[in-house]
Design an enzyme around this catalytic site. Structure first.
Site, PDB file in Angstrom:
ATOM      1  N   CYS A   1       0.804  -1.227   0.000  1.00 55.05           N
ATOM      2  CA  CYS A   1       0.000   0.000   0.000  1.00 55.05           C
ATOM      3  C   CYS A   1       0.830   1.266   0.000  1.00 55.05           C
ATOM      4  O   CYS A   1       0.325   2.343   0.267  1.00 55.05           O
ATOM      5  CB  CYS A   1      -0.950   0.009   1.199  1.00 55.05           C
ATOM      6  SG  CYS A   1      -0.126   0.015   2.800  1.00 55.05           S
TER       7      CYS A   1
ATOM      8  N   PHE B   1      13.240  17.140 -14.352  1.00 52.99           N
ATOM      9  CA  PHE B   1      13.200  17.452 -15.794  1.00 52.99           C
ATOM     10  C   PHE B   1      14.580  17.871 -16.317  1.00 52.99           C
ATOM     11  O   PHE B   1      14.706  18.823 -17.080  1.00 52.99           O
ATOM     12  CB  PHE B   1      12.165  18.549 -16.083  1.00 52.99           C
ATOM     13  CG  PHE B   1      10.766  18.168 -15.726  1.00 52.99           C
ATOM     14  CD1 PHE B   1      10.061  17.253 -16.490  1.00 52.99           C
ATOM     15  CD2 PHE B   1      10.148  18.721 -14.608  1.00 52.99           C
ATOM     16  CE1 PHE B   1       8.759  16.891 -16.148  1.00 52.99           C
ATOM     17  CE2 PHE B   1       8.856  18.372 -14.260  1.00 52.99           C
ATOM     18  CZ  PHE B   1       8.156  17.454 -15.037  1.00 52.99           C
ATOM     19  N   VAL B   2      15.601  17.144 -15.890  1.00 53.83           N
ATOM     20  CA  VAL B   2      16.970  17.462 -16.309  1.00 53.83           C
ATOM     21  C   VAL B   2      17.185  16.873 -17.707  1.00 53.83           C
ATOM     22  O   VAL B   2      17.591  15.732 -17.872  1.00 53.83           O
ATOM     23  CB  VAL B   2      18.003  16.902 -15.315  1.00 53.83           C
ATOM     24  CG1 VAL B   2      19.417  17.309 -15.734  1.00 53.83           C
ATOM     25  CG2 VAL B   2      17.710  17.398 -13.902  1.00 53.83           C
ATOM     26  N   ARG B   3      16.895  17.669 -18.700  1.00 57.16           N
ATOM     27  CA  ARG B   3      17.049  17.220 -20.081  1.00 57.16           C
ATOM     28  C   ARG B   3      16.943  18.419 -21.018  1.00 57.16           C
ATOM     29  O   ARG B   3      16.361  19.443 -20.663  1.00 57.16           O
ATOM     30  CB  ARG B   3      15.998  16.170 -20.452  1.00 57.16           C
ATOM     31  CG  ARG B   3      14.548  16.615 -20.246  1.00 57.16           C
ATOM     32  CD  ARG B   3      13.585  15.491 -20.621  1.00 57.16           C
ATOM     33  NE  ARG B   3      12.214  15.898 -20.598  1.00 57.16           N
ATOM     34  CZ  ARG B   3      11.327  15.539 -19.689  1.00 57.16           C
ATOM     35  NH1 ARG B   3      11.698  14.743 -18.695  1.00 57.16           N
ATOM     36  NH2 ARG B   3      10.075  15.952 -19.750  1.00 57.16           N
ATOM     37  N   GLN B   4      17.541  18.263 -22.190  1.00 53.40           N
ATOM     38  CA  GLN B   4      17.458  19.281 -23.248  1.00 53.40           C
ATOM     39  C   GLN B   4      17.873  20.662 -22.745  1.00 53.40           C
ATOM     40  O   GLN B   4      17.238  21.674 -23.037  1.00 53.40           O
ATOM     41  CB  GLN B   4      16.042  19.316 -23.836  1.00 53.40           C
ATOM     42  CG  GLN B   4      15.636  17.986 -24.463  1.00 53.40           C
ATOM     43  CD  GLN B   4      14.188  17.962 -24.910  1.00 53.40           C
ATOM     44  OE1 GLN B   4      13.361  18.729 -24.431  1.00 53.40           O
ATOM     45  NE2 GLN B   4      13.875  17.077 -25.845  1.00 53.40           N
TER      46      GLN B   4
END
Length: 301
Positions: free
Chosen positions: A127, A269-272
């Site tokens: 759970c 969001f570590v990208r681009q």
């Protein structure tokens, strides 16, 4: 530098590849996934007991690191000295299952509260975790205090991490189906990378490798994980003393709350060439400050 892939880490499958209306039968590489049973030996010399602690689905390879990291991040051990050894269990019924069962021998001084641990693992698997209660439990389990004077990380260094991680992901390049956890220095040097079908397992393997090499706590390091940042990943990073956790995906609300409570820098969001800083922004600098007192002014703002 060539990367050695254990034969057990991948398998081959016959697939139908479709492009437009064109069908082609080919062999494809898929990531292996098998259960790993973790057993522990505990108790004083002359009165040892052996019990099954957990079963986790994982990609075979680095099983001893996975086991050591799991024991540490779940609070059963506190240091390398609490663990006397990890082996593939010799007393299994089927020969082909031998490398899917490991036994970790705890030092005689380690007190293993097995009923509590079994309740914890059952609750976690059935759970999920329970908000602030779980955060308090991590604080109470001798979690290393994260540094309050660094490390300072140049903002541009974070931008460089995903490419360096991907370059080292040999299994992902072949299968496209694995998560990765990569350990970096504060200047962005890739120190260690592990892959697994499970995000938690990949991080446990990294932490386990550091534990077995007596490198904990990892106070000067950054970890980048593929996928999202969950509470469990923040918790594991905190136990290992990791001050900066970066994720390719989004963090959960509880992950953000936990990171703030632990004093951890959490990035998502570590990208681009982009990322969001959710907590601990003072560690991320446009340029590494020459004066450490910069932290105090930034942190208190």
């Amino acid at each position: 530098m060539p990367v050695f892939l254990p034969a057990t880490s991948y398998e081959y499958a016959t697939v139908q590849k479709v492009a437009g209306d064109h069908f082609v039968t080919e062999s494809d590489v898929v990531a292996a996934e098998e259960p790993l049973e973790i057993r522990v030996g505990f108790g004083p010399t002359g009165a040892r007991e052996h019990r099954t602690l957990a079963i986790t689905m994982r990609t075979p390879g680095h099983d001893f690191e996975l086991t050591a990291g799991f024991l540490l991040t779940e609070g059963l051990i506190q240091s390398r000295h609490d663990l006397t050894g990890v082996i593939y269990c010799p007393d299994v019924e089927k020969e082909e299952e031998r490398e899917n069962v490991v036994r970790a021998e705890l030092a005689p001084h380690v007190v293993a509260d097995m009923p509590r641990l079994e309740r914890h693992f059952y609750t976690s698997s059935s759970c999920g975790v329970c908000g602030k209660t779980s955060i308090d439990a991590v604080h109470a389990s001798s979690c290393p205090v994260l540094p309050t004077a660094g490390p300072y990380v140049a903002a541009r260094v974070i931008h460089e991490l995903p490419a360096r991680q991907r370059e080292a992901q040999a299994l992902f390049e072949q299968t496209g189906g694995l998560h990765a956890a990569a350990l970096f220095s504060a200047t962005g040097e890739l120190l260690l990378l592990r892959e697994d079908v499970g995000r938690h397992n990949a991080l446990d393997k990294v932490i386990g490798a550091a534990l077995l090499n007596e490198q904990l706590p990892l106070h000067e390091h950054i970890v980048l994980v593929s996928g999202r940042a969950s509470f469990e990943l923040v918790q594991k990073a905190a136990v290992a003393g990791i001050p900066v956790l970066a994720a390719v995906g989004a963090p959960s609300s509880l992950a953000v709350q936990a990171a703030a409570d632990f004093g951890m820098t959490l990035l998502g969001f570590v990208r681009q060439q982009r990322y969001n800083i959710y907590t601990g922004a003072w560690r991320i600098q446009a340029e590494t400050p020459a004066d450490p007192s910069t932290h105090h002014a930034t942190h208190s703002a």
